[in-house]
Design a protein around this motif. Structure first.
Motif, PDB file in Angstrom:
ATOM      1  N   ALA A  17       0.839  -1.203   0.000  1.00  0.00           N
ATOM      2  CA  ALA A  17       0.000   0.000   0.000  1.00  0.00           C
ATOM      3  C   ALA A  17       0.870   1.247   0.000  1.00  0.00           C
ATOM      4  O   ALA A  17       0.583   2.224  -0.721  1.00  0.00           O
ATOM      5  N   VAL A  38      -6.895  -1.795 -10.303  1.00  0.00           N
ATOM      6  CA  VAL A  38      -6.777  -2.779  -9.227  1.00  0.00           C
ATOM      7  C   VAL A  38      -7.655  -3.995  -9.517  1.00  0.00           C
ATOM      8  O   VAL A  38      -8.654  -3.891 -10.225  1.00  0.00           O
ATOM      9  N   PHE A  48      -6.465  -2.574   0.288  1.00  0.00           N
ATOM     10  CA  PHE A  48      -7.353  -1.427   0.102  1.00  0.00           C
ATOM     11  C   PHE A  48      -7.618  -0.717   1.427  1.00  0.00           C
ATOM     12  O   PHE A  48      -7.706   0.516   1.473  1.00  0.00           O
ATOM     13  N   CYS A  52      -6.617   3.286   1.213  1.00  0.00           N
ATOM     14  CA  CYS A  52      -7.659   4.311   1.168  1.00  0.00           C
ATOM     15  C   CYS A  52      -7.376   5.478   2.112  1.00  0.00           C
ATOM     16  O   CYS A  52      -7.940   6.559   1.944  1.00  0.00           O
ATOM     17  N   ILE A  83     -14.581  -2.589  -4.274  1.00  0.00           N
ATOM     18  CA  ILE A  83     -13.772  -1.365  -4.210  1.00  0.00           C
ATOM     19  C   ILE A  83     -14.578  -0.189  -3.666  1.00  0.00           C
ATOM     20  O   ILE A  83     -14.006   0.708  -3.039  1.00  0.00           O
ATOM     21  N   ARG A  86     -14.298  -0.828   0.179  1.00  0.00           N
ATOM     22  CA  ARG A  86     -13.010  -0.937   0.874  1.00  0.00           C
ATOM     23  C   ARG A  86     -11.897  -0.066   0.307  1.00  0.00           C
ATOM     24  O   ARG A  86     -10.874   0.127   0.984  1.00  0.00           O
ATOM     25  N   LEU A  87     -12.061   0.463  -0.908  1.00  0.00           N
ATOM     26  CA  LEU A  87     -11.029   1.352  -1.467  1.00  0.00           C
ATOM     27  C   LEU A  87     -11.524   2.784  -1.622  1.00  0.00           C
ATOM     28  O   LEU A  87     -10.845   3.728  -1.217  1.00  0.00           O
TER      29      LEU A  87
END
Length: 223
Positions: A17, A38, A48, A52, A83, A86-87
């Motif tokens: 990350a 991704v 993620f 984030c 996504i 979680r992103l």
């Protein structure tokens, strides 16, 4: 290709990350916008969760999937749902999402519309990929109906894909677009996938599609 080993997956996800955030930051130093692509699936969720929260100008980042199942975005099988949950949260909520799904019975009906949104943001600045035990990546599956088209150097941006053991149609970025990313990271967890990855080096790209994206990539592995 650069192969990087980690003692455990938690450490790998934190480090990766940070690397991706650094890659995006570097890209944004000399470009107005940067595209991050991704994967879905089970592997990248913890990454993620870390990414984030990165301190980046996320309003200048375009986030897209490498591939998507052709299912509604509220389905548990939807990579878009993953996504979004979680992103594209926390600081990364400011990013712009480039979709790989639109409401229609088949992906072929919507590919021109989806490609038109993606094309201006290419090349991908930072790419994250996973790999299956069958050596597929994105939705480039061995034995898939349009694998030849997706691997062709003149392939379109997006290719609809139907594969054995895949219960629904998919849409995937072609190998040309994936391999054209400026920074590439592949994340692999477990001995089974490491063995598959090492076996892939002795096979053709059709039998091991992961090989189509490895030039210049960092491959991250944890047991």
């Amino acid at each position: 290709m650069n192969f990087i080993e980690y003692p455990d997956s938690d450490m790998m996800m934190i480090d990766l990350a940070n690397k991706i955030a650094g890659d995006l930051n570097a890209a944004l130093h000399h470009e107005d916008r940067a595209c991050l692509a991704v994967p879905g699936g089970t592997t990248p969720g913890p990454l993620f969760d870390d990414l984030c929260a990165a301190d980046l100008p996320w309003d200048r980042v375009d986030v897209m999937l490498t591939d998507e199942r052709w299912v509604p975005t509220d389905s548990d099988r939807s990579n878009t749902k993953l996504i979004r949950e979680r992103l594209l949260v926390n600081r990364a909520a400011a990013a712009r999402h480039l979709p790989l799904y639109a409401s229609a019975d088949t992906p072929e009906e919507k590919l021109p519309e989806l490609e038109a949104m993606i094309a201006p943001e290419l090349p991908i600045a930072v790419l994250l990929l996973g790999m299956g035990a069958d050596m597929h990546t994105a939705s480039l599956f061995p034995g898939a109906d349009k694998l030849d088209e997706a691997l062709d150097p003149r392939a379109p941006i997006l290719v609809p894909m139907r594969a054995p053991n895949a219960p629904e149609p998919r849409v995937t970025l072609s190998a040309r677009v994936l391999d054209g990313a400026l920074r590439k990271h592949v994340v692999i967890i477990g001995q089974e996938k490491r063995d598959a990855f090492e076996n892939a080096q002795h096979l053709s790209t059709h039998d091991a599609p992961i090989k189509s994206v490895l030039t210049g990539a960092d491959v991250h592995w944890a047991p």
